[in-house]
Design a protein around this motif. Sequence first.
Motif, PDB file in Angstrom:
ATOM      1  N   MET A   1       0.843  -1.186   0.000  1.00 30.51           N
ATOM      2  CA  MET A   1       0.000   0.000   0.000  1.00 30.51           C
ATOM      3  C   MET A   1       0.872   1.227   0.000  1.00 30.51           C
ATOM      4  O   MET A   1       1.746   1.368   0.829  1.00 30.51           O
ATOM      5  CB  MET A   1      -0.896   0.020   1.248  1.00 30.51           C
ATOM      6  N   ARG A  15      -9.564   3.652   0.618  1.00 26.77           N
ATOM      7  CA  ARG A  15      -9.495   2.778  -0.550  1.00 26.77           C
ATOM      8  C   ARG A  15      -8.192   1.974  -0.541  1.00 26.77           C
ATOM      9  O   ARG A  15      -8.179   0.786  -0.878  1.00 26.77           O
ATOM     10  CB  ARG A  15      -9.610   3.587  -1.831  1.00 26.77           C
ATOM     11  N   ALA A  16      -7.094   2.628  -0.131  1.00 20.31           N
ATOM     12  CA  ALA A  16      -5.810   1.936  -0.078  1.00 20.31           C
ATOM     13  C   ALA A  16      -5.843   0.802   0.942  1.00 20.31           C
ATOM     14  O   ALA A  16      -5.341  -0.298   0.690  1.00 20.31           O
ATOM     15  CB  ALA A  16      -4.694   2.924   0.255  1.00 20.31           C
ATOM     16  N   ARG A  18      -8.545  -0.790   1.984  1.00 13.74           N
ATOM     17  CA  ARG A  18      -9.453  -1.824   1.479  1.00 13.74           C
ATOM     18  C   ARG A  18      -8.739  -2.696   0.452  1.00 13.74           C
ATOM     19  O   ARG A  18      -8.850  -3.935   0.474  1.00 13.74           O
ATOM     20  CB  ARG A  18     -10.690  -1.165   0.852  1.00 13.74           C
ATOM     21  N   THR A  19      -7.978  -2.052  -0.440  1.00 12.88           N
ATOM     22  CA  THR A  19      -7.229  -2.794  -1.446  1.00 12.88           C
ATOM     23  C   THR A  19      -6.182  -3.683  -0.794  1.00 12.88           C
ATOM     24  O   THR A  19      -5.994  -4.844  -1.184  1.00 12.88           O
ATOM     25  CB  THR A  19      -6.552  -1.826  -2.434  1.00 12.88           C
ATOM     26  N   GLY A  22      -7.571  -6.750   0.459  1.00 10.61           N
ATOM     27  CA  GLY A  22      -8.111  -7.629  -0.558  1.00 10.61           C
ATOM     28  C   GLY A  22      -9.622  -7.764  -0.513  1.00 10.61           C
ATOM     29  O   GLY A  22     -10.174  -8.836  -0.811  1.00 10.61           O
ATOM     30  N   LYS A  23     -10.313  -6.670  -0.150  1.00 17.14           N
ATOM     31  CA  LYS A  23     -11.767  -6.714  -0.018  1.00 17.14           C
ATOM     32  C   LYS A  23     -12.426  -5.800  -1.045  1.00 17.14           C
ATOM     33  O   LYS A  23     -11.910  -4.740  -1.375  1.00 17.14           O
ATOM     34  CB  LYS A  23     -12.188  -6.269   1.388  1.00 17.14           C
ATOM     35  N   SER A  24     -13.589  -6.228  -1.523  1.00 11.13           N
ATOM     36  CA  SER A  24     -14.363  -5.416  -2.446  1.00 11.13           C
ATOM     37  C   SER A  24     -15.146  -4.359  -1.679  1.00 11.13           C
ATOM     38  O   SER A  24     -15.331  -4.463  -0.454  1.00 11.13           O
ATOM     39  CB  SER A  24     -15.338  -6.286  -3.236  1.00 11.13           C
ATOM     40  N   GLN A  25     -15.620  -3.344  -2.382  1.00  8.35           N
ATOM     41  CA  GLN A  25     -16.475  -2.335  -1.753  1.00  8.35           C
ATOM     42  C   GLN A  25     -17.721  -2.978  -1.161  1.00  8.35           C
ATOM     43  O   GLN A  25     -18.147  -2.624  -0.050  1.00  8.35           O
ATOM     44  CB  GLN A  25     -16.878  -1.260  -2.760  1.00  8.35           C
ATOM     45  N   GLU A  43     -15.004   7.059  -0.758  1.00  6.01           N
ATOM     46  CA  GLU A  43     -13.684   6.812  -1.335  1.00  6.01           C
ATOM     47  C   GLU A  43     -13.343   7.818  -2.439  1.00  6.01           C
ATOM     48  O   GLU A  43     -12.171   8.189  -2.598  1.00  6.01           O
ATOM     49  CB  GLU A  43     -13.613   5.391  -1.887  1.00  6.01           C
TER      50      GLU A  43
END
Length: 269
Positions: A1, A15-16, A18-19, A22-25, A43
């Motif tokens: 990240m 958003r960073a 969450r990425t 490894g999770k979707s919105q 986001e």
Amino acid sequence: MAVTTEESTVGTLLRAWRTARGKSQLAVALEAGISSRHLSFVETGRSSPSREMVLTLAETLEVPLRERNALLTAAGFAAVYRETPLDAPVMTDVREALSHILRASEPNPTLVVNRRYDLLMANDAAQRFTSFFVPDWRGGPNIIRMLLAPDGLRPYVQNWHEIASDVVHRTRNELASSQTRDETDEALLRDLVTAEAELRRDGRPARTPSILVSMKMRKGDVALDLFTTITTLGTPLDITLQELRIETLFPADARAREALLRIVGSEMQ
């Protein structure tokens, strides 16, 4: 990240994270009890989250306390988590508890370190262990630098490349993802980036997956196979406490235990 200072809005930070997790919105929205549309607006900056929403999303994403403060600040709110020095009077009970753990861990070398692996506390076995391998170490109380230095532990770790690769990669990722790095963090991060580049140039293949990776050490006629455990404190609400790691070295077999006792002292049996 990786998020630059210029990009550090609360939305880009969320958003960073969450990425990185490894999770979707949709998955995060369901866990947080909000709509995926709302999360998308947060986001992208189309919606400003409340303080409670920032904390809810941070909890859902398992963001460390230090970085939760950064999220709150980016959203325009005051930080809520304090960082209390371990030597502060209010930490007396914590230090006593850690001292008890260190004593109970004998004769296994046990260290208390922070996220940078600065040495904060150690039991007698750890001090004797270090004195045996690097009696003249003058490089400061940082375990990673001691591991990497040619005049530190490096010459005595037979599988140094394997151990160093794991430690450097893990610690670099943690520091690089932080939005609250100080000068000490930055200095160590630069050293870790340099070390990682050196390890890549070595060209060794990735290790075969194993259920247990031991650290193989040798000095003179003393050979040790050790494995480590890392213990953290449960549900802390202070940054210092959350970032504490209690690392213990255990002999991998009876032969290693006998060799370890030769180093730390048979009276500790």
